[in-house]
Enzyme design. Sequence first.
Site, PDB file in Angstrom:
ATOM      1  NE  ARG A 117       4.507 -49.357   5.813  1.00 53.47           N
ATOM      2  CZ  ARG A 117       4.695 -50.677   5.854  1.00 53.47           C
ATOM      3  NH1 ARG A 117       5.883 -51.157   6.175  1.00 53.47           N
ATOM      4  NH2 ARG A 117       3.713 -51.507   5.583  1.00 53.47           N
TER       5      ARG A 117
ATOM      6  CE1 TYR B  83       8.073 -49.783   3.175  1.00 51.90           C
ATOM      7  CE2 TYR B  83       6.946 -50.179   1.099  1.00 51.90           C
ATOM      8  CZ  TYR B  83       7.124 -50.460   2.442  1.00 51.90           C
ATOM      9  OH  TYR B  83       6.362 -51.428   3.043  1.00 51.90           O
TER      10      TYR B  83
ATOM     11  CG  PHE C 165       0.023 -47.247   1.578  1.00 46.65           C
ATOM     12  CD1 PHE C 165      -0.729 -46.205   1.056  1.00 46.65           C
ATOM     13  CD2 PHE C 165       1.199 -47.614   0.927  1.00 46.65           C
ATOM     14  CE1 PHE C 165      -0.319 -45.544  -0.094  1.00 46.65           C
ATOM     15  CE2 PHE C 165       1.619 -46.969  -0.215  1.00 46.65           C
ATOM     16  CZ  PHE C 165       0.849 -45.931  -0.733  1.00 46.65           C
ATOM     17  CG  ASP C 166       3.064 -51.671   2.380  1.00 51.15           C
ATOM     18  OD1 ASP C 166       2.695 -50.702   3.055  1.00 51.15           O
ATOM     19  OD2 ASP C 166       4.248 -51.960   2.189  1.00 51.15           O
ATOM     20  CB  THR C 167      -2.463 -55.078   2.249  1.00 57.37           C
ATOM     21  OG1 THR C 167      -1.472 -55.612   3.133  1.00 57.37           O
ATOM     22  CG2 THR C 167      -3.425 -56.184   1.849  1.00 57.37           C
TER      23      THR C 167
END
Length: 437
Positions: free
Chosen positions: A95, A113, A205-207
């Site tokens: 992702r 997103y 990735f988000d974190t």
Amino acid sequence: MRTDSSPGTLPAREHLPATAAGTPVLDVVVPVYNEERDLRRCVLRLREHLARTFPYAFRVTIADNASTDGTPLIAAELAAHYPDVTNVRLERKGRGRALRTVWSASDAPVLAYMDVDLSTDLNALLPLVAPLISGHSDLAIGSRLSRTSRVVRGPKREFISRAYNLILRGSLQARFSDAQCGFKAIRREVAQVLLPLVEDTGWFFDTEMLVLAERAGLRIHEVPVDWVDDPDSTVHIVRTATDDLKGVWRVGRALTTGSLPLDRLARPFGDDPRDREITDVPKGLARQLVGFCVVGGLSTLFYLLLYSGFRQFGGSQAANALALLLSALANTAANRRLTFGVRGRGGAVRHQAQGLVVFAIGLALTSGSLAALDAATTNPGHTTEIAVLVVANLAATVLRFLLFRAWVFPDRRDPAPDLIPTALYAEPTTISTGDPR
């Protein structure tokens, strides 16, 4: 951990200007992997909601993560039928990889997103991106852990989510409430500088993006969301949790060693042209005072223990000088990292040299106090000596903080270009992210 050079200091946030019809202001990315069952329904529902409620032009981008079912065909059909839908095909899963690829190429000033299952209520989409359009915030996230959020999910996922966010707060001092809600947005100029620093290509990735943004002082807006768990989710919880913990360790180590150029993500003070002439905005006096007091308290305890130990083998002056020297070195190093946020080895020797000058002033104060005590009393007791030294150290501490803040660790920022280069958006049919090695 990547240490790619960044374009430079970010410009001041500004309200996005009204654009010509057809030019997208918002690009919503939907990462998918083998989602032939839900993809068409998700995209059509998302398009209908945006067309009905969003006052600007928009684009929906399907980011196909190497799907092996009918997902690529459905994505291609949707892109061919709807002019505001595009399709990007990646040959590797991840992702984070999908978001980095699409966000890095998009020409929309606001990038977002969401998960294909549409677990998050779409009514939160406009509140999510509005602070980015207005110039108030740099990033925005949906939060399932806000008091006003309404969430339907099983106890297992609830426990894992809350435990993970507690780990982030305890290990990386994260202040945002929900790292993994699949509902986020970012301004494009921020993404272009921030994404090269983010190493993970999967679920972490988000974190990683949020932690680095927060540490750099960027503004993160949180939106309470209504969220219903998807019981058919294909996310592997154990493997994802393991990868996330590895990511926490990697990012924490990079932040501790100061290997990331987070200063290049700094924003100017305010958006008024007069404010942009202010070059040295103080970095949280209250926070620095708290950090300095904590370090000072520990340093004083360390100093007193050293003094008591050295006093057993020599006179008071020698014991005081040696204890103060060792504690001063430790104090300067701790304040450099914890109080004033200086990372990396650059300037460490100079800072210690300046710290020794401050130490000399403290030595003069404490030694002078001991000399005055010896002159006033023939044979002062050990408790009296300690009391006098505590008072003298308090006076020296106040002076030390002022000198540290104004001289040793001043808040200086190097001038940087006002503009960030932007990448033109391309609409590829296939993007290969295979390793060239």
